[in-house]
Write an enzyme that holds these catalytic residues in place. Structure first.
Site, mmCIF file in Angstrom:
data_model
loop_
_atom_site.group_PDB
_atom_site.id
_atom_site.type_symbol
_atom_site.label_atom_id
_atom_site.label_comp_id
_atom_site.label_asym_id
_atom_site.label_seq_id
_atom_site.Cartn_x
_atom_site.Cartn_y
_atom_site.Cartn_z
ATOM 1 N N GLY A 72 -66.772 -78.934 -53.159
ATOM 2 C CA GLY A 72 -65.600 -78.478 -52.422
ATOM 3 C C GLY A 72 -65.346 -76.996 -52.566
ATOM 4 O O GLY A 72 -66.034 -76.173 -51.976
ATOM 5 N N GLY A 74 -65.483 -75.095 -55.356
ATOM 6 C CA GLY A 74 -65.974 -74.386 -56.535
ATOM 7 C C GLY A 74 -67.426 -74.675 -56.851
ATOM 8 O O GLY A 74 -68.061 -75.516 -56.237
ATOM 9 N N LYS A 90 -65.973 -76.669 -63.405
ATOM 10 C CA LYS A 90 -65.943 -76.268 -61.990
ATOM 11 C C LYS A 90 -65.124 -74.993 -61.857
ATOM 12 O O LYS A 90 -63.937 -74.974 -62.142
ATOM 13 C CB LYS A 90 -65.352 -77.364 -61.108
ATOM 14 C CG LYS A 90 -65.290 -76.920 -59.646
ATOM 15 C CD LYS A 90 -65.396 -78.068 -58.674
ATOM 16 C CE LYS A 90 -64.093 -78.789 -58.500
ATOM 17 N NZ LYS A 90 -64.234 -79.926 -57.587
ATOM 18 N N ASP A 191 -61.691 -87.726 -49.544
ATOM 19 C CA ASP A 191 -63.034 -87.198 -49.321
ATOM 20 C C ASP A 191 -64.064 -88.007 -50.108
ATOM 21 O O ASP A 191 -64.916 -87.453 -50.785
ATOM 22 C CB ASP A 191 -63.092 -85.709 -49.685
ATOM 23 C CG ASP A 191 -64.385 -85.045 -49.190
ATOM 24 O OD1 ASP A 191 -65.093 -85.659 -48.368
ATOM 25 O OD2 ASP A 191 -64.687 -83.923 -49.638
#
Ligand SMILES: *[C@@H]1O[C@H](CO)[C@@H](O)[C@H](O)[C@H]1NC(C)=O
Ligand SMILES: *[C@@H]1O[C@H](CO)[C@@H](O)[C@H](O)[C@H]1NC(C)=O
Ligand SMILES: *[C@@H]1O[C@H](CO)[C@@H](O)[C@H](O)[C@H]1NC(C)=O
Ligand SMILES: *[C@@H]1O[C@H](CO)[C@@H](O)[C@H](O)[C@H]1NC(C)=O
Ligand SMILES: *[C@@H]1O[C@H](CO)[C@@H](O)[C@H](O)[C@H]1NC(C)=O
Length: 366
Positions: A72, A74, A90, A191
Protein backbone atom coordinates in the site's frame (compact mmCIF):
# COMPACT_ATOMS: atom_id res chain seq x y z
CA UNK A 1 5.20 -19.75 14.39
CA UNK A 2 6.55 -16.98 16.52
CA UNK A 3 5.94 -18.25 20.04
CA UNK A 4 3.38 -16.25 21.90
CA UNK A 5 5.76 -15.97 24.76
CA UNK A 6 8.35 -14.46 22.47
CA UNK A 7 5.87 -11.93 21.17
CA UNK A 8 4.81 -10.94 24.63
CA UNK A 9 8.39 -10.66 25.69
CA UNK A 10 9.16 -8.47 22.74
CA UNK A 11 6.16 -6.31 23.42
CA UNK A 12 7.23 -6.07 27.01
CA UNK A 13 10.75 -5.12 26.06
CA UNK A 14 9.46 -2.46 23.75
CA UNK A 15 7.06 -1.18 26.33
CA UNK A 16 9.69 -1.13 29.00
CA UNK A 17 12.47 0.48 27.11
CA UNK A 18 11.06 3.05 24.76
CA UNK A 19 10.13 6.51 25.77
CA UNK A 20 8.86 9.35 23.75
CA UNK A 21 11.25 9.83 20.89
CA UNK A 22 8.85 10.01 18.08
CA UNK A 23 6.61 12.74 19.12
CA UNK A 24 3.34 13.37 17.55
CA UNK A 25 4.07 15.91 14.87
CA UNK A 26 2.64 19.15 16.22
CA UNK A 27 1.05 20.43 13.04
CA UNK A 28 -1.18 18.39 10.84
CA UNK A 29 -3.07 19.51 7.86
CA UNK A 30 -6.23 17.63 8.56
CA UNK A 31 -7.92 18.84 11.69
CA UNK A 32 -10.82 16.41 11.95
CA UNK A 33 -8.55 13.42 11.74
CA UNK A 34 -6.27 14.92 14.30
CA UNK A 35 -9.17 15.23 16.64
CA UNK A 36 -10.40 11.74 16.02
CA UNK A 37 -7.07 9.95 16.25
CA UNK A 38 -5.23 12.46 18.38
CA UNK A 39 -4.38 9.96 21.04
CA UNK A 40 -3.07 7.10 19.03
CA UNK A 41 0.52 8.08 19.36
CA UNK A 42 0.37 7.85 23.09
CA UNK A 43 -1.86 4.83 23.53
CA UNK A 44 0.95 2.34 23.63
CA UNK A 45 2.93 4.42 26.07
CA UNK A 46 6.05 3.87 24.05
CA UNK A 47 7.39 4.47 20.58
CA UNK A 48 10.75 5.48 21.68
CA UNK A 49 14.21 6.30 20.61
CA UNK A 50 15.64 2.86 21.14
CA UNK A 51 13.15 1.21 18.83
CA UNK A 52 13.71 3.95 16.34
CA UNK A 53 17.49 3.75 16.54
CA UNK A 54 17.75 -0.01 16.51
CA UNK A 55 15.51 -0.25 13.49
CA UNK A 56 17.53 2.36 11.62
CA UNK A 57 20.65 0.47 12.55
CA UNK A 58 19.27 -2.96 11.67
CA UNK A 59 18.14 -1.80 8.25
CA UNK A 60 21.17 0.45 7.67
CA UNK A 61 18.90 3.43 7.41
CA UNK A 62 16.33 1.60 5.30
CA UNK A 63 18.77 0.26 2.78
CA UNK A 64 17.16 -1.56 -0.13
CA UNK A 65 19.18 -4.66 0.86
CA UNK A 66 16.67 -5.23 3.64
CA UNK A 67 13.58 -4.54 1.56
CA UNK A 68 11.21 -7.51 1.46
CA UNK A 69 8.30 -5.96 -0.33
CA UNK A 70 5.94 -3.07 -0.49
CA UNK A 71 2.45 -2.74 0.81
CA UNK A 72 0.00 0.00 0.00
CA UNK A 73 1.53 3.17 1.24
CA UNK A 74 4.94 1.94 2.36
CA UNK A 75 7.97 -0.20 1.83
CA UNK A 76 8.52 -3.23 4.04
CA UNK A 77 11.93 -4.08 5.49
CA UNK A 78 13.22 -6.95 7.51
CA UNK A 79 15.01 -5.88 10.67
CA UNK A 80 17.00 -8.08 13.04
CA UNK A 81 16.91 -6.31 16.37
CA UNK A 82 19.64 -6.51 19.01
CA UNK A 83 17.13 -8.49 21.10
CA UNK A 84 17.55 -11.26 18.50
CA UNK A 85 13.99 -10.80 17.34
CA UNK A 86 13.41 -10.34 13.66
CA UNK A 87 10.58 -8.02 12.75
CA UNK A 88 8.98 -6.50 9.67
CA UNK A 89 9.01 -2.73 9.42
CA UNK A 90 6.76 -0.84 7.08
CA UNK A 91 8.11 2.60 6.36
CA UNK A 92 5.67 5.20 5.16
CA UNK A 93 6.59 6.70 1.79
CA UNK A 94 7.38 10.24 2.73
CA UNK A 95 7.78 12.86 0.10
CA UNK A 96 6.68 16.32 -0.76
CA UNK A 97 3.98 15.38 -3.21
CA UNK A 98 0.26 15.36 -2.75
CA UNK A 99 0.13 11.63 -2.11
CA UNK A 100 1.65 12.34 1.25
CA UNK A 101 -1.60 13.12 2.95
CA UNK A 102 -3.25 9.94 1.70
CA UNK A 103 -0.30 7.89 2.84
CA UNK A 104 -0.46 9.46 6.23
CA UNK A 105 -4.14 8.73 6.43
CA UNK A 106 -3.52 5.07 5.53
CA UNK A 107 -0.73 4.91 8.09
CA UNK A 108 -3.07 6.18 10.79
CA UNK A 109 -5.94 3.93 9.71
CA UNK A 110 -3.68 0.94 9.97
CA UNK A 111 -2.53 1.89 13.46
CA UNK A 112 -6.06 2.54 14.65
CA UNK A 113 -7.31 -0.77 13.26
CA UNK A 114 -4.41 -2.84 14.54
CA UNK A 115 -4.58 -1.32 17.99
CA UNK A 116 -8.13 -2.48 18.18
CA UNK A 117 -7.68 -6.04 17.01
CA UNK A 118 -5.65 -9.01 18.05
CA UNK A 119 -6.15 -12.37 16.46
CA UNK A 120 -3.94 -15.27 15.45
CA UNK A 121 -4.88 -14.80 11.81
CA UNK A 122 -4.21 -11.07 11.78
CA UNK A 123 -0.70 -9.73 11.58
CA UNK A 124 0.42 -8.45 14.94
CA UNK A 125 1.68 -4.91 15.35
CA UNK A 126 4.38 -4.41 17.97
CA UNK A 127 4.73 -0.69 17.77
CA UNK A 128 5.00 2.31 15.56
CA UNK A 129 6.88 5.50 15.21
CA UNK A 130 5.58 8.73 13.77
CA UNK A 131 8.28 11.16 12.91
CA UNK A 132 8.64 13.79 10.22
CA UNK A 133 11.52 11.94 8.58
CA UNK A 134 10.73 8.29 9.33
CA UNK A 135 7.27 7.04 10.12
CA UNK A 136 7.00 3.31 10.39
CA UNK A 137 5.10 0.41 11.83
CA UNK A 138 6.73 -2.61 13.42
CA UNK A 139 5.05 -5.99 12.98
CA UNK A 140 5.76 -9.62 13.50
CA UNK A 141 7.66 -11.01 10.53
CA UNK A 142 5.49 -13.47 8.62
CA UNK A 143 8.07 -15.77 7.09
CA UNK A 144 6.68 -16.85 3.77
CA UNK A 145 5.30 -13.51 2.69
CA UNK A 146 2.26 -12.96 0.48
CA UNK A 147 -0.06 -15.74 -0.58
CA UNK A 148 0.17 -14.55 -4.19
CA UNK A 149 3.92 -15.02 -4.17
CA UNK A 150 3.60 -18.48 -2.70
CA UNK A 151 0.99 -19.47 -5.28
CA UNK A 152 3.10 -18.22 -8.15
CA UNK A 153 6.19 -20.10 -7.03
CA UNK A 154 6.00 -23.64 -8.34
CA UNK A 155 7.82 -25.30 -5.49
CA UNK A 156 5.97 -23.46 -2.77
CA UNK A 157 2.64 -23.89 -4.54
CA UNK A 158 3.20 -27.62 -4.61
CA UNK A 159 4.07 -27.60 -0.94
CA UNK A 160 0.78 -25.82 -0.29
CA UNK A 161 -1.35 -28.95 -0.58
CA UNK A 162 -5.12 -29.19 -0.26
CA UNK A 163 -5.11 -29.45 3.48
CA UNK A 164 -2.92 -26.37 3.83
CA UNK A 165 -5.01 -24.45 1.31
CA UNK A 166 -8.13 -25.24 3.23
CA UNK A 167 -6.40 -24.07 6.36
CA UNK A 168 -5.45 -20.78 4.70
CA UNK A 169 -9.07 -20.20 3.73
CA UNK A 170 -10.23 -21.08 7.24
CA UNK A 171 -7.70 -18.71 8.74
CA UNK A 172 -8.90 -15.88 6.51
CA UNK A 173 -12.50 -16.67 7.39
CA UNK A 174 -11.67 -16.61 11.11
CA UNK A 175 -9.91 -13.27 10.79
CA UNK A 176 -12.81 -11.73 8.88
CA UNK A 177 -15.39 -13.14 11.20
CA UNK A 178 -13.49 -11.69 14.13
CA UNK A 179 -13.12 -8.29 12.46
CA UNK A 180 -16.75 -8.11 11.44
CA UNK A 181 -18.48 -9.69 14.41
CA UNK A 182 -15.88 -10.11 17.12
CA UNK A 183 -16.38 -6.78 18.81
CA UNK A 184 -18.70 -3.87 19.25
CA UNK A 185 -17.42 -1.88 16.28
CA UNK A 186 -17.03 -3.89 13.10
CA UNK A 187 -13.80 -3.31 11.21
CA UNK A 188 -13.88 -3.57 7.44
CA UNK A 189 -10.54 -4.21 5.78
CA UNK A 190 -11.55 -3.14 2.25
CA UNK A 191 -8.47 -4.50 0.51
CA UNK A 192 -8.44 -8.25 1.03
CA UNK A 193 -6.37 -9.77 -1.77
CA UNK A 194 -3.85 -12.55 -2.16
CA UNK A 195 -1.16 -9.90 -1.74
CA UNK A 196 -2.42 -8.91 1.68
CA UNK A 197 -2.77 -12.38 3.11
CA UNK A 198 0.60 -13.50 4.45
CA UNK A 199 1.62 -17.05 5.29
CA UNK A 200 3.81 -17.98 8.21
CA UNK A 201 6.24 -20.90 8.27
CA UNK A 202 3.36 -23.30 8.98
CA UNK A 203 1.32 -21.84 6.11
CA UNK A 204 -1.07 -20.27 8.59
CA UNK A 205 -2.74 -17.15 7.16
CA UNK A 206 -2.25 -13.63 8.54
CA UNK A 207 -4.34 -10.83 7.15
CA UNK A 208 -2.22 -7.71 6.78
CA UNK A 209 -2.17 -4.22 5.32
CA UNK A 210 -4.89 -2.36 7.13
CA UNK A 211 -4.21 0.99 5.47
CA UNK A 212 -7.67 1.06 3.94
CA UNK A 213 -9.46 -0.36 6.99
CA UNK A 214 -12.48 1.43 8.37
CA UNK A 215 -14.16 1.04 11.71
CA UNK A 216 -17.92 1.14 11.26
CA UNK A 217 -19.46 3.41 13.84
CA UNK A 218 -23.17 3.87 14.36
CA UNK A 219 -22.85 7.64 14.22
CA UNK A 220 -20.59 8.01 11.22
CA UNK A 221 -21.23 7.89 7.54
CA UNK A 222 -20.64 4.58 5.82
CA UNK A 223 -19.97 6.16 2.46
CA UNK A 224 -16.52 6.67 1.18
CA UNK A 225 -14.21 6.83 -1.77
CA UNK A 226 -13.36 3.57 -3.45
CA UNK A 227 -10.56 1.47 -2.00
CA UNK A 228 -9.15 -1.93 -2.77
CA UNK A 229 -7.43 -3.87 -5.49
CA UNK A 230 -8.84 -4.18 -8.96
CA UNK A 231 -10.36 -7.60 -9.42
CA UNK A 232 -11.18 -8.01 -5.76
CA UNK A 233 -13.71 -5.20 -5.43
CA UNK A 234 -17.35 -6.19 -5.44
CA UNK A 235 -18.84 -4.62 -8.57
CA UNK A 236 -21.88 -3.24 -6.80
CA UNK A 237 -19.65 -1.43 -4.29
CA UNK A 238 -17.55 0.06 -7.04
CA UNK A 239 -20.67 1.97 -8.06
CA UNK A 240 -22.27 2.77 -4.73
CA UNK A 241 -19.15 3.52 -2.66
CA UNK A 242 -20.82 2.11 0.40
CA UNK A 243 -18.65 0.56 3.07
CA UNK A 244 -19.86 -2.52 4.81
CA UNK A 245 -18.77 -6.03 5.61
CA UNK A 246 -19.83 -7.21 2.17
CA UNK A 247 -16.74 -5.61 0.62
CA UNK A 248 -14.54 -8.06 2.46
CA UNK A 249 -16.78 -11.06 1.94
CA UNK A 250 -16.65 -10.58 -1.79
CA UNK A 251 -12.87 -10.19 -1.90
CA UNK A 252 -12.60 -13.22 0.34
CA UNK A 253 -14.33 -15.31 -2.31
CA UNK A 254 -12.01 -14.08 -5.01
CA UNK A 255 -9.00 -15.08 -2.93
CA UNK A 256 -10.63 -18.41 -2.15
CA UNK A 257 -11.01 -19.02 -5.86
CA UNK A 258 -7.38 -18.15 -6.37
CA UNK A 259 -6.30 -20.50 -3.61
CA UNK A 260 -8.42 -23.34 -4.86
CA UNK A 261 -7.74 -23.19 -8.58
CA UNK A 262 -4.52 -21.21 -8.55
CA UNK A 263 -2.30 -23.73 -10.25
CA UNK A 264 -3.53 -27.21 -9.64
CA UNK A 265 -2.89 -29.73 -12.32
CA UNK A 266 -5.21 -32.30 -10.83
CA UNK A 267 -8.53 -30.41 -10.85
CA UNK A 268 -10.95 -31.92 -13.38
CA UNK A 269 -14.26 -30.23 -12.84
CA UNK A 270 -14.93 -26.64 -11.97
CA UNK A 271 -18.51 -25.45 -11.39
CA UNK A 272 -18.76 -21.88 -10.18
CA UNK A 273 -21.69 -20.62 -12.19
CA UNK A 274 -24.25 -18.22 -10.65
CA UNK A 275 -21.90 -16.44 -8.27
CA UNK A 276 -20.56 -12.90 -8.11
CA UNK A 277 -17.00 -13.64 -9.02
CA UNK A 278 -15.03 -10.91 -10.71
CA UNK A 279 -11.51 -10.41 -11.94
CA UNK A 280 -9.66 -12.40 -14.52
CA UNK A 281 -9.90 -16.16 -14.73
CA UNK A 282 -6.53 -17.44 -13.49
CA UNK A 283 -4.38 -19.12 -16.11
CA UNK A 284 -5.20 -22.64 -15.15
CA UNK A 285 -3.00 -25.46 -16.27
CA UNK A 286 -5.33 -28.32 -15.84
CA UNK A 287 -6.92 -31.42 -17.18
CA UNK A 288 -10.40 -29.97 -16.98
CA UNK A 289 -13.28 -31.99 -18.27
CA UNK A 290 -15.94 -29.51 -17.11
CA UNK A 291 -15.25 -25.81 -16.87
CA UNK A 292 -18.32 -23.78 -15.96
CA UNK A 293 -18.23 -20.17 -14.84
CA UNK A 294 -21.47 -18.81 -16.29
CA UNK A 295 -23.30 -15.87 -14.76
CA UNK A 296 -20.50 -14.16 -12.90
CA UNK A 297 -18.76 -10.82 -13.48
CA UNK A 298 -15.53 -12.12 -14.89
CA UNK A 299 -13.43 -9.93 -17.15
CA UNK A 300 -10.30 -10.34 -19.23
CA UNK A 301 -9.48 -13.12 -21.62
CA UNK A 302 -10.45 -16.76 -21.51
CA UNK A 303 -7.36 -18.78 -20.48
CA UNK A 304 -5.72 -20.30 -23.51
CA UNK A 305 -4.75 -23.63 -21.97
CA UNK A 306 -8.16 -25.02 -21.07
CA UNK A 307 -7.88 -27.86 -23.54
CA UNK A 308 -4.24 -28.54 -22.87
CA UNK A 309 -4.98 -31.86 -21.21
CA UNK A 310 -7.10 -32.80 -24.23
CA UNK A 311 -10.05 -33.89 -22.09
CA UNK A 312 -12.28 -30.78 -21.96
CA UNK A 313 -15.82 -31.78 -22.80
CA UNK A 314 -17.99 -28.94 -21.48
CA UNK A 315 -17.05 -25.30 -21.50
CA UNK A 316 -19.57 -22.69 -20.34
CA UNK A 317 -18.69 -19.09 -19.52
CA UNK A 318 -22.06 -17.55 -20.44
CA UNK A 319 -22.94 -14.06 -19.16
CA UNK A 320 -19.64 -12.62 -18.04
CA UNK A 321 -17.68 -9.70 -19.46
CA UNK A 322 -14.87 -11.64 -21.01
CA UNK A 323 -12.94 -9.91 -23.77
CA UNK A 324 -10.24 -10.66 -26.29
CA UNK A 325 -10.25 -13.36 -28.92
CA UNK A 326 -11.58 -16.85 -28.36
CA UNK A 327 -8.28 -18.65 -27.73
CA UNK A 328 -7.02 -20.34 -30.85
CA UNK A 329 -5.86 -23.17 -28.58
CA UNK A 330 -9.51 -24.28 -28.47
CA UNK A 331 -9.27 -24.84 -32.19
CA UNK A 332 -9.51 -28.53 -32.90
CA UNK A 333 -10.09 -29.42 -29.24
CA UNK A 334 -11.37 -32.85 -30.18
CA UNK A 335 -12.84 -33.72 -26.81
CA UNK A 336 -15.36 -30.84 -26.79
CA UNK A 337 -19.03 -31.77 -26.63
CA UNK A 338 -20.68 -28.52 -25.56
CA UNK A 339 -19.35 -24.98 -25.81
CA UNK A 340 -21.30 -22.00 -24.50
CA UNK A 341 -19.71 -18.59 -24.79
CA UNK A 342 -22.79 -16.34 -25.09
CA UNK A 343 -23.16 -13.06 -23.25
CA UNK A 344 -19.54 -11.89 -23.37
CA UNK A 345 -17.53 -9.37 -25.38
CA UNK A 346 -15.20 -11.60 -27.31
CA UNK A 347 -13.60 -10.09 -30.38
CA UNK A 348 -11.34 -11.27 -33.17
CA UNK A 349 -11.32 -13.44 -36.20
CA UNK A 350 -13.70 -16.31 -35.76
CA UNK A 351 -12.03 -18.47 -38.35
CA UNK A 352 -8.88 -18.38 -36.24
CA UNK A 353 -10.79 -19.73 -33.26
CA UNK A 354 -12.72 -22.67 -34.58
CA UNK A 355 -11.72 -25.85 -36.26
CA UNK A 356 -12.81 -29.45 -36.25
CA UNK A 357 -14.69 -30.97 -33.34
CA UNK A 358 -15.76 -34.50 -34.05
CA UNK A 359 -17.78 -34.79 -30.84
CA UNK A 360 -19.40 -31.37 -30.65
CA UNK A 361 -23.17 -31.39 -30.29
CA UNK A 362 -23.84 -27.84 -29.09
CA UNK A 363 -22.17 -24.49 -29.53
CA UNK A 364 -23.61 -21.21 -28.26
CA UNK A 365 -22.07 -17.92 -29.31
CA UNK A 366 -24.94 -15.44 -29.35
C1 LIG B 1 1.73 -24.16 -12.83
O1 LIG B 1 2.33 -25.43 -12.71
C2 LIG B 1 2.91 -25.94 -13.90
C3 LIG B 1 3.39 -27.36 -13.65
O2 LIG B 1 4.02 -27.47 -12.43
C4 LIG B 1 4.04 -24.99 -14.34
O3 LIG B 1 4.62 -25.46 -15.51
C5 LIG B 1 3.45 -23.61 -14.57
O4 LIG B 1 4.47 -22.69 -14.89
C6 LIG B 1 2.71 -23.12 -13.33
N1 LIG B 1 2.03 -21.89 -13.65
C7 LIG B 1 2.08 -20.80 -12.88
C8 LIG B 1 1.31 -19.62 -13.33
O5 LIG B 1 2.70 -20.78 -11.83
C1 LIG C 1 -22.89 2.18 9.47
O1 LIG C 1 -22.71 0.77 9.66
C2 LIG C 1 -22.86 0.35 11.00
C3 LIG C 1 -22.50 -1.12 11.07
O2 LIG C 1 -23.08 -1.86 10.02
C4 LIG C 1 -24.30 0.61 11.43
O3 LIG C 1 -24.47 0.21 12.77
C5 LIG C 1 -24.57 2.09 11.30
O4 LIG C 1 -25.92 2.34 11.62
C6 LIG C 1 -24.29 2.58 9.89
N1 LIG C 1 -24.38 4.04 9.88
C7 LIG C 1 -25.22 4.68 9.06
C8 LIG C 1 -25.20 6.16 9.19
O5 LIG C 1 -25.91 4.09 8.25
C1 LIG D 1 -3.17 -34.55 -17.34
O1 LIG D 1 -3.35 -35.81 -16.72
C2 LIG D 1 -2.38 -36.77 -17.08
C3 LIG D 1 -2.74 -38.07 -16.44
O2 LIG D 1 -4.08 -38.18 -16.20
C4 LIG D 1 -1.02 -36.28 -16.65
O3 LIG D 1 -0.03 -37.22 -17.05
C5 LIG D 1 -0.72 -34.96 -17.28
O4 LIG D 1 0.49 -34.43 -16.79
C6 LIG D 1 -1.84 -33.96 -16.98
N1 LIG D 1 -1.60 -32.76 -17.76
C7 LIG D 1 -1.62 -31.55 -17.22
C8 LIG D 1 -1.39 -30.43 -18.16
O5 LIG D 1 -1.84 -31.36 -16.04
C1 LIG E 1 -27.78 -14.97 -19.43
O1 LIG E 1 -28.47 -13.76 -19.18
C2 LIG E 1 -29.73 -13.68 -19.88
C3 LIG E 1 -30.27 -12.29 -19.67
O2 LIG E 1 -30.09 -11.86 -18.35
C4 LIG E 1 -30.67 -14.76 -19.40
O3 LIG E 1 -31.89 -14.70 -20.06
C5 LIG E 1 -30.03 -16.11 -19.62
O4 LIG E 1 -30.80 -17.14 -19.08
C6 LIG E 1 -28.62 -16.18 -19.02
N1 LIG E 1 -27.98 -17.39 -19.46
C7 LIG E 1 -27.73 -18.41 -18.65
C8 LIG E 1 -27.02 -19.58 -19.23
O5 LIG E 1 -28.05 -18.39 -17.48
C1 LIG F 1 -9.25 -14.57 -40.51
O1 LIG F 1 -8.42 -15.72 -40.38
C2 LIG F 1 -8.35 -16.53 -41.56
C3 LIG F 1 -7.58 -17.79 -41.22
O2 LIG F 1 -6.53 -17.51 -40.37
C4 LIG F 1 -7.67 -15.72 -42.67
O3 LIG F 1 -7.64 -16.47 -43.86
C5 LIG F 1 -8.52 -14.46 -42.90
O4 LIG F 1 -7.88 -13.63 -43.84
C6 LIG F 1 -8.71 -13.68 -41.61
N1 LIG F 1 -9.61 -12.58 -41.86
C7 LIG F 1 -9.40 -11.34 -41.42
C8 LIG F 1 -10.44 -10.34 -41.74
O5 LIG F 1 -8.38 -11.05 -40.80
Amino acid sequence: MLPIFGSLLLLFIFAASFFACCKKTPTRKSEPREEQHGDIFTVLGFNGRILHDSIIEATEDFSSDYCIGSGGYGTVYKAALPTAQVVAVKKLHQSEDSLLLNNLKAFESEIVALLEIRHRNIVQMYGFCSHPSHSFLVYELVERGGLRMVLSNNEQAKELDWEKRLNVVKGMANALSYMHHGHSRPIVHRDISSNNVLLDSDYEARVSDFGTARILKPDSSNWTSLAGTYGYIAPELAYTMRVDEKCDVYSFWVVTLEVSIGNLTSLERLFLSENSLSGHIPQTYCNFTYFQLSNNHLTGPLPDNLCLGGVLTRLAVVNNSLTGPIPSTLRDCKSLIRVRLEGNHFTGNISDAFGIYPNLDHIGLS
